[in-house]
Design a protein around this motif. Structure first.
Motif, PDB file in Angstrom:
ATOM      1  N   VAL A 113      15.265  39.987 -27.112  1.00  0.00           N
ATOM      2  CA  VAL A 113      16.656  39.642 -27.415  1.00  0.00           C
ATOM      3  C   VAL A 113      16.960  39.757 -28.915  1.00  0.00           C
ATOM      4  O   VAL A 113      17.872  40.467 -29.337  1.00  0.00           O
ATOM      5  CB  VAL A 113      17.052  38.241 -26.911  1.00  0.00           C
ATOM      6  N   LEU A 114      16.189  39.059 -29.741  1.00  0.00           N
ATOM      7  CA  LEU A 114      16.477  39.022 -31.177  1.00  0.00           C
ATOM      8  C   LEU A 114      15.977  40.290 -31.870  1.00  0.00           C
ATOM      9  O   LEU A 114      14.976  40.875 -31.462  1.00  0.00           O
ATOM     10  CB  LEU A 114      15.814  37.804 -31.813  1.00  0.00           C
ATOM     11  N   PRO A 115      16.650  40.720 -32.950  1.00  0.00           N
ATOM     12  CA  PRO A 115      16.185  41.895 -33.704  1.00  0.00           C
ATOM     13  C   PRO A 115      15.037  41.520 -34.645  1.00  0.00           C
ATOM     14  O   PRO A 115      15.154  41.545 -35.870  1.00  0.00           O
ATOM     15  CB  PRO A 115      17.438  42.308 -34.483  1.00  0.00           C
ATOM     16  N   MET A 116      13.909  41.189 -34.052  1.00  0.00           N
ATOM     17  CA  MET A 116      12.757  40.695 -34.808  1.00  0.00           C
ATOM     18  C   MET A 116      11.474  41.298 -34.267  1.00  0.00           C
ATOM     19  O   MET A 116      11.397  41.679 -33.095  1.00  0.00           O
ATOM     20  CB  MET A 116      12.674  39.159 -34.735  1.00  0.00           C
ATOM     21  N   ASP A 117      10.467  41.386 -35.127  1.00  0.00           N
ATOM     22  CA  ASP A 117       9.118  41.678 -34.666  1.00  0.00           C
ATOM     23  C   ASP A 117       8.142  40.769 -35.396  1.00  0.00           C
ATOM     24  O   ASP A 117       8.435  40.214 -36.453  1.00  0.00           O
ATOM     25  CB  ASP A 117       8.748  43.152 -34.836  1.00  0.00           C
ATOM     26  N   VAL A 118       6.979  40.587 -34.795  1.00  0.00           N
ATOM     27  CA  VAL A 118       5.938  39.745 -35.373  1.00  0.00           C
ATOM     28  C   VAL A 118       4.671  40.573 -35.483  1.00  0.00           C
ATOM     29  O   VAL A 118       4.358  41.381 -34.600  1.00  0.00           O
ATOM     30  CB  VAL A 118       5.705  38.478 -34.509  1.00  0.00           C
ATOM     31  N   GLY A 119       3.962  40.423 -36.589  1.00  0.00           N
ATOM     32  CA  GLY A 119       2.749  41.188 -36.827  1.00  0.00           C
ATOM     33  C   GLY A 119       1.540  40.302 -37.045  1.00  0.00           C
ATOM     34  O   GLY A 119       1.654  39.188 -37.556  1.00  0.00           O
ATOM     35  N   PHE A 120       0.385  40.811 -36.626  1.00  0.00           N
ATOM     36  CA  PHE A 120      -0.879  40.108 -36.812  1.00  0.00           C
ATOM     37  C   PHE A 120      -1.897  41.081 -37.396  1.00  0.00           C
ATOM     38  O   PHE A 120      -1.884  42.271 -37.091  1.00  0.00           O
ATOM     39  CB  PHE A 120      -1.407  39.558 -35.481  1.00  0.00           C
ATOM     40  N   LYS A 121      -2.801  40.563 -38.225  1.00  0.00           N
ATOM     41  CA  LYS A 121      -3.847  41.409 -38.789  1.00  0.00           C
ATOM     42  C   LYS A 121      -5.143  40.617 -38.910  1.00  0.00           C
ATOM     43  O   LYS A 121      -5.139  39.389 -39.081  1.00  0.00           O
ATOM     44  CB  LYS A 121      -3.434  41.954 -40.153  1.00  0.00           C
ATOM     45  N   PHE A 122      -6.239  41.360 -38.827  1.00  0.00           N
ATOM     46  CA  PHE A 122      -7.554  40.748 -38.956  1.00  0.00           C
ATOM     47  C   PHE A 122      -8.506  41.775 -39.541  1.00  0.00           C
ATOM     48  O   PHE A 122      -8.517  42.940 -39.129  1.00  0.00           O
ATOM     49  CB  PHE A 122      -8.090  40.284 -37.604  1.00  0.00           C
ATOM     50  N   GLY A 123      -9.306  41.358 -40.499  1.00  0.00           N
ATOM     51  CA  GLY A 123     -10.336  42.219 -41.064  1.00  0.00           C
ATOM     52  C   GLY A 123     -11.542  41.398 -41.459  1.00  0.00           C
ATOM     53  O   GLY A 123     -11.414  40.261 -41.913  1.00  0.00           O
ATOM     54  N   ALA A 124     -12.721  41.954 -41.271  1.00  0.00           N
ATOM     55  CA  ALA A 124     -13.952  41.268 -41.655  1.00  0.00           C
ATOM     56  C   ALA A 124     -15.019  42.299 -41.954  1.00  0.00           C
ATOM     57  O   ALA A 124     -15.153  43.287 -41.222  1.00  0.00           O
ATOM     58  CB  ALA A 124     -14.424  40.335 -40.541  1.00  0.00           C
ATOM     59  N   LEU A 125     -15.746  42.079 -43.010  1.00  0.00           N
ATOM     60  CA  LEU A 125     -16.858  42.946 -43.386  1.00  0.00           C
ATOM     61  C   LEU A 125     -18.079  42.072 -43.560  1.00  0.00           C
ATOM     62  O   LEU A 125     -18.147  41.248 -44.465  1.00  0.00           O
ATOM     63  CB  LEU A 125     -16.554  43.695 -44.686  1.00  0.00           C
ATOM     64  N   SER A 126     -19.031  42.233 -42.653  1.00  0.00           N
ATOM     65  CA  SER A 126     -20.279  41.478 -42.732  1.00  0.00           C
ATOM     66  C   SER A 126     -21.173  42.076 -43.814  1.00  0.00           C
ATOM     67  O   SER A 126     -21.178  43.293 -44.019  1.00  0.00           O
ATOM     68  CB  SER A 126     -20.997  41.521 -41.380  1.00  0.00           C
ATOM     69  N   PRO A 127     -21.946  41.246 -44.503  1.00  0.00           N
ATOM     70  CA  PRO A 127     -22.880  41.789 -45.503  1.00  0.00           C
ATOM     71  C   PRO A 127     -23.846  42.817 -44.925  1.00  0.00           C
ATOM     72  O   PRO A 127     -24.393  43.634 -45.663  1.00  0.00           O
ATOM     73  CB  PRO A 127     -23.619  40.537 -45.986  1.00  0.00           C
ATOM     74  N   ASP A 128     -24.054  42.796 -43.603  1.00  0.00           N
ATOM     75  CA  ASP A 128     -24.990  43.735 -42.990  1.00  0.00           C
ATOM     76  C   ASP A 128     -24.318  45.032 -42.553  1.00  0.00           C
ATOM     77  O   ASP A 128     -24.993  45.943 -42.082  1.00  0.00           O
ATOM     78  CB  ASP A 128     -25.645  43.090 -41.753  1.00  0.00           C
ATOM     79  N   THR A 129     -22.996  45.137 -42.717  1.00  0.00           N
ATOM     80  CA  THR A 129     -22.273  46.300 -42.215  1.00  0.00           C
ATOM     81  C   THR A 129     -22.643  47.566 -42.965  1.00  0.00           C
ATOM     82  O   THR A 129     -22.856  48.628 -42.370  1.00  0.00           O
ATOM     83  CB  THR A 129     -20.756  46.065 -42.309  1.00  0.00           C
ATOM     84  N   ILE A 130     -22.712  47.481 -44.286  1.00  0.00           N
ATOM     85  CA  ILE A 130     -23.034  48.640 -45.116  1.00  0.00           C
ATOM     86  C   ILE A 130     -24.334  48.349 -45.849  1.00  0.00           C
ATOM     87  O   ILE A 130     -24.339  47.613 -46.842  1.00  0.00           O
ATOM     88  CB  ILE A 130     -21.906  48.939 -46.120  1.00  0.00           C
ATOM     89  N   PRO A 131     -25.459  48.875 -45.360  1.00  0.00           N
ATOM     90  CA  PRO A 131     -26.741  48.587 -46.025  1.00  0.00           C
ATOM     91  C   PRO A 131     -26.804  49.210 -47.414  1.00  0.00           C
ATOM     92  O   PRO A 131     -26.610  50.398 -47.584  1.00  0.00           O
ATOM     93  CB  PRO A 131     -27.764  49.235 -45.073  1.00  0.00           C
ATOM     94  N   MET A 132     -27.055  48.352 -48.404  1.00  0.00           N
ATOM     95  CA  MET A 132     -27.148  48.821 -49.794  1.00  0.00           C
ATOM     96  C   MET A 132     -28.303  48.102 -50.479  1.00  0.00           C
ATOM     97  O   MET A 132     -28.124  47.313 -51.396  1.00  0.00           O
ATOM     98  CB  MET A 132     -25.837  48.570 -50.538  1.00  0.00           C
ATOM     99  N   ASP A 133     -29.505  48.360 -49.952  1.00  0.00           N
ATOM    100  CA  ASP A 133     -30.712  47.719 -50.471  1.00  0.00           C
ATOM    101  C   ASP A 133     -30.563  46.205 -50.387  1.00  0.00           C
ATOM    102  O   ASP A 133     -30.368  45.675 -49.317  1.00  0.00           O
ATOM    103  CB  ASP A 133     -30.994  48.194 -51.900  1.00  0.00           C
ATOM    104  N   GLU A 134     -30.614  45.505 -51.515  1.00  0.00           N
ATOM    105  CA  GLU A 134     -30.588  44.046 -51.493  1.00  0.00           C
ATOM    106  C   GLU A 134     -29.202  43.483 -51.781  1.00  0.00           C
ATOM    107  O   GLU A 134     -29.034  42.279 -51.936  1.00  0.00           O
ATOM    108  CB  GLU A 134     -31.594  43.500 -52.518  1.00  0.00           C
ATOM    109  N   ILE A 135     -28.207  44.332 -51.867  1.00  0.00           N
ATOM    110  CA  ILE A 135     -26.854  43.901 -52.196  1.00  0.00           C
ATOM    111  C   ILE A 135     -26.112  43.513 -50.923  1.00  0.00           C
ATOM    112  O   ILE A 135     -26.221  44.187 -49.906  1.00  0.00           O
ATOM    113  CB  ILE A 135     -26.100  45.017 -52.933  1.00  0.00           C
TER     114      ILE A 135
END
Length: 323
Positions: A113-135
């Motif tokens: 009915v109303l001229p509106m929209d609603v948005g949602f967002k989510f992001g997460a990066l685990s330390p294990d996602t991109i292996p970079m030695d001990e970083i």
């Protein structure tokens, strides 16, 4: 993204063993908190910055992936970095700042009915996602917004919307550094604090409240947009140094020594290291815009954000299915 992270983390890798004053390290992390207070609000606007000022009321919807980077000011890291006595490594970073990669899964749904929209967002990066030695590198982001269509794209008229939103953003970066030592002569009978097998870390969390206005216009396969916004963040930022072994004058630190150092310096110190956090608030006006390509229900966007007074820039790309 891996190149961005390598560039970002070079700043942590060159610390040498020398006796710093605890006040100096505290000032360094306080500078980080102060300088990022106005930059974190811009970082929170990664995601949901589609080139559609309005996506239509129910049953219109869209879902996609946004990826990009926000450039944190190099000045935020200078005080801690220059404690090594060598700031030449800062030349490796671009003048626009140090890139921090961020991504989000984001979606929008029209309101009936109303001229509106609603948005949602989510992001997460685990330390294990991109292996970079001990970083280890990580962040978490969750947010939403609501937009009201003041005008809809018909004839010569563009889409024009105003909106409000909220985002929670946190992150940390941890990298190994050489053993660290700190001068304790100002605390009484103690002489030196030493952290062996050390890690340097920066971390932050922020609650961001946002208002914005956006205009967009479809021209054949293109969708061109621009807008203004203001974000206000209530943040906690800082960092510290951890060590597998924390010693005072060559012996493992005791509870009494922790209490004495904290009383003399105000810093949080335990048997795992020192942690320096500050509560800061900051706001950022921003201008943003971009161009998109409409291929039936497939949408491809690129966008640019610029924050004031932090002079922080962000770049984003988005791909989504939108009806």
């Amino acid at each position: 993204m891996k190149k961005f992270l390598i560039l970002f983390l070079m700043v942590f890798m060159t610390f040498s063993l020398s006796a710093y004053d605890l006040g100096e390290i505290e000032d360094g992390f306080q500078s980080f908190a102060d300088e990022t207070a106005n930059a974190l609000p811009l970082a929170s606007n990664m995601g949901l910055n589609w080139n559609d000022a309005y996506s239509g009321n129910f049953p219109h919807f869209g879902i996609g992936l946004t990826a990009g980077a926000v450039f944190l000011p190099s000045k935020a890291f200078e005080k801690v970095y220059t404690l090594t006595g060598d700031a030449s490594g800062m030349d490796a970073f671009p003048s626009v700042g140090i890139p921090l990669p961020i991504y989000s899964v984001d979606g929008r749904l029209g309101i009936p009915v109303l001229p509106m929209d609603v948005g949602f967002k989510f992001g997460a990066l685990s330390p294990d996602t991109i292996p970079m030695d001990e970083i280890s590198v990580g962040f978490k982001m969750v947010g939403f917004d609501v937009r009201w269509a003041v005008l809809e794209d018909k004839g010569l008229m563009p889409d024009l919307s105003v909106g409000v939103g909220y985002t929670w953003l946190s992150g940390d970066i941890i990298a190994p550094v050489d053993p660290q030592s700190f001068d304790l002569t100002g605390t009484g009978d103690l002489t030196e604090l030493t952290l062996e097998d050390s890690d340097m870390f920066y971390k932050w969390s922020a609650n961001i409240f946002d208002i914005k206005a956006q205009v967009s216009k479809k021209l054949l396969l293109l969708n061109i947009s621009g807008g203004l916004g203001y974000s206000m963040g209530v943040s906690q930022a800082g960092g510290g140094i951890t060590g597998a072994t924390v010693k005072v004058d060559g012996q493992e630190i005791t509870s009494a020594e922790m209490a004495l150092i904290e009383a003399a310096t105000g810093l949080s110190i335990d048997d795992s290291g020192l942690d320096i956090m500050s509560k800061v608030s900051g706001g950022s006006f921003r201008v943003f815009g971009g161009v998109g390509i409409n291929l039936f229900i497939l949408k491809l966007d690129v966008g640019l954000l610029y924050g004031l007074p932090s002079k922080t820039m962000g770049v984003t790309t988005n791909v989504r299915i939108q009806y």
